[in-house]
Design an enzyme around this catalytic site. Sequence first.
Site, PDB file in Angstrom:
ATOM      1  N   THR A 118     -27.865 -45.786  -1.437  1.00 29.72           N
ATOM      2  CA  THR A 118     -27.321 -44.460  -1.478  1.00 29.72           C
ATOM      3  C   THR A 118     -26.095 -44.572  -2.320  1.00 29.72           C
ATOM      4  O   THR A 118     -25.302 -45.416  -2.606  1.00 29.72           O
ATOM      5  CB  THR A 118     -26.491 -44.198   0.083  1.00 29.72           C
ATOM      6  OG1 THR A 118     -27.332 -44.267   1.199  1.00 29.72           O
ATOM      7  CG2 THR A 118     -26.002 -42.691  -0.067  1.00 29.72           C
ATOM      8  N   GLU A 145     -30.686 -47.546  12.049  1.00 26.79           N
ATOM      9  CA  GLU A 145     -30.556 -48.923  12.286  1.00 26.79           C
ATOM     10  C   GLU A 145     -30.967 -49.480  13.397  1.00 26.79           C
ATOM     11  O   GLU A 145     -30.598 -48.881  14.485  1.00 26.79           O
ATOM     12  CB  GLU A 145     -28.861 -49.387  12.241  1.00 26.79           C
ATOM     13  CG  GLU A 145     -28.680 -50.950  12.083  1.00 26.79           C
ATOM     14  CD  GLU A 145     -27.185 -51.329  11.667  1.00 26.79           C
ATOM     15  OE1 GLU A 145     -26.862 -52.449  11.961  1.00 26.79           O
ATOM     16  OE2 GLU A 145     -26.546 -50.395  11.051  1.00 26.79           O
ATOM     17  N   LYS A 197     -29.840 -36.851   0.586  1.00 20.06           N
ATOM     18  CA  LYS A 197     -29.439 -37.836   1.176  1.00 20.06           C
ATOM     19  C   LYS A 197     -27.932 -37.600   1.743  1.00 20.06           C
ATOM     20  O   LYS A 197     -27.892 -37.627   2.777  1.00 20.06           O
ATOM     21  CB  LYS A 197     -29.340 -38.942   0.410  1.00 20.06           C
ATOM     22  CG  LYS A 197     -28.783 -40.376   0.914  1.00 20.06           C
ATOM     23  CD  LYS A 197     -29.540 -40.840   2.182  1.00 20.06           C
ATOM     24  CE  LYS A 197     -28.758 -42.009   2.746  1.00 20.06           C
ATOM     25  NZ  LYS A 197     -29.481 -42.378   3.879  1.00 20.06           N
ATOM     26  N   CYS A 253     -23.514 -46.020   7.449  1.00 19.40           N
ATOM     27  CA  CYS A 253     -23.853 -44.620   6.409  1.00 19.40           C
ATOM     28  C   CYS A 253     -22.927 -43.619   6.913  1.00 19.40           C
ATOM     29  O   CYS A 253     -22.230 -43.180   5.691  1.00 19.40           O
ATOM     30  CB  CYS A 253     -25.272 -44.430   6.951  1.00 19.40           C
ATOM     31  SG  CYS A 253     -26.367 -45.468   6.646  1.00 19.40           S
ATOM     32  N   ASP A 257     -20.703 -41.994   3.764  1.00 20.13           N
ATOM     33  CA  ASP A 257     -21.549 -40.792   2.825  1.00 20.13           C
ATOM     34  C   ASP A 257     -20.811 -39.660   2.921  1.00 20.13           C
ATOM     35  O   ASP A 257     -20.763 -38.836   1.985  1.00 20.13           O
ATOM     36  CB  ASP A 257     -22.886 -40.832   3.644  1.00 20.13           C
ATOM     37  CG  ASP A 257     -23.953 -41.783   3.243  1.00 20.13           C
ATOM     38  OD1 ASP A 257     -23.421 -42.810   2.547  1.00 20.13           O
ATOM     39  OD2 ASP A 257     -25.061 -41.903   3.799  1.00 20.13           O
TER      40      ASP A 257
END
Length: 388
Positions: A118, A145, A197, A253, A257
């Site tokens: 990412t 995950e 994403k 994440c 993110d």
Amino acid sequence: MKIAVVGAGYVGLSLATLLSQENEVIVLDIDNDKIKMINNRISPIKDKYIENYFNKNKLNLSATLNYIDAFSEAEFIIISTPTNYDDKKRFFDTKSIEDIVLKVISMNINPTIIIKSTVPIGFTESIKRKYDINNVIFSPEFLREGHALYDNLNPTRIIVGEKSKKAEQFGNLLKKITLKKDVVIKYMSNTEAEAVKLFSNTYLALRIAFFNELDTYSEVYDLNTRDIIDGLCLDSRIGNYYNNPSFGYGGYCLPKDTKQLQNNFKGIPENLISAVVASNITRKKHIAQMIVDKHPKVVGIYKLDMKYGSDNYRSSAVIDIIKIIKHKRIKIVIFDSKVNNDTFLDCDIINNINEFKRKADIIVANRIDKELQDVQEKVYSRDIFNNN
């Protein structure tokens, strides 16, 4: 076809496993223990599908520490290295990606480089300009995950950040390893793919934050959270998913993110993205205060996992809650078999579950487990559906 995969995490290893059924795949990593495990067909990560493929499937898969061995004659080099968020710089740490790009350039070879890590919006095009190269494509992953290989087999969509023959070749490689033959492949620019994403993960974080705030309201006013959530989610426009209250979104994440997207909005009018980040902080403070208000002498933390079924506690909401409670000078003990040390954040680790139950006045559990059934009166949790 030879394919090199850089990074033996859940993204890289799941792709390497599936692609190696019909291609020669070499995994490059800096961890020698992981290299040995892969070469001995032992999965270095917790993923039952990867473990099953390692045991039962014939795979043309190997692993190495040597990048020259990995990259020589490779048609595709897939980069899936970690890009941690630097809170001081307010930016992803993309050094590992650039390091791989420089290694490829130094070898005077011309494979197609696929970035699965990412990255900030605009990163891929900036790398192409910086090093005067054209063979770099961003293709985001959308994996859970612990379920990475399953999600690669059953993708919601395949996004490839270029409209070219090489992009189509890579898109078809991914489609070929799926069980969903009707999966949509969407080709777009690298920058648009990067945006997909970050906006996707931020939307999921927003949804988690929404139901957590609903739960906060219900808890304060002594309402039945489940009844309210069930009533909402019967509406097909809302849907019955990502609606189980927690102590806050965590893991590798979503926290990073959402922060990166917030930073990408610098100078652009927005309220919602910043609110998602702030909401998660507020939720953890609320949970900690609810625990403190019960006036416990000893708080027991049942596992540090970021979510049910996870095998790590990176950026787990529970960790921030521990830090807040510690400031109140309340003793904390932790039960977690994955922590090898005697202490964590200066809190004692207790490996015996019965001793843990006995010592704790209140047991704080982000997700409830069957082994807590005999001490339900001690358990504080906001888990309703016993899932992620």
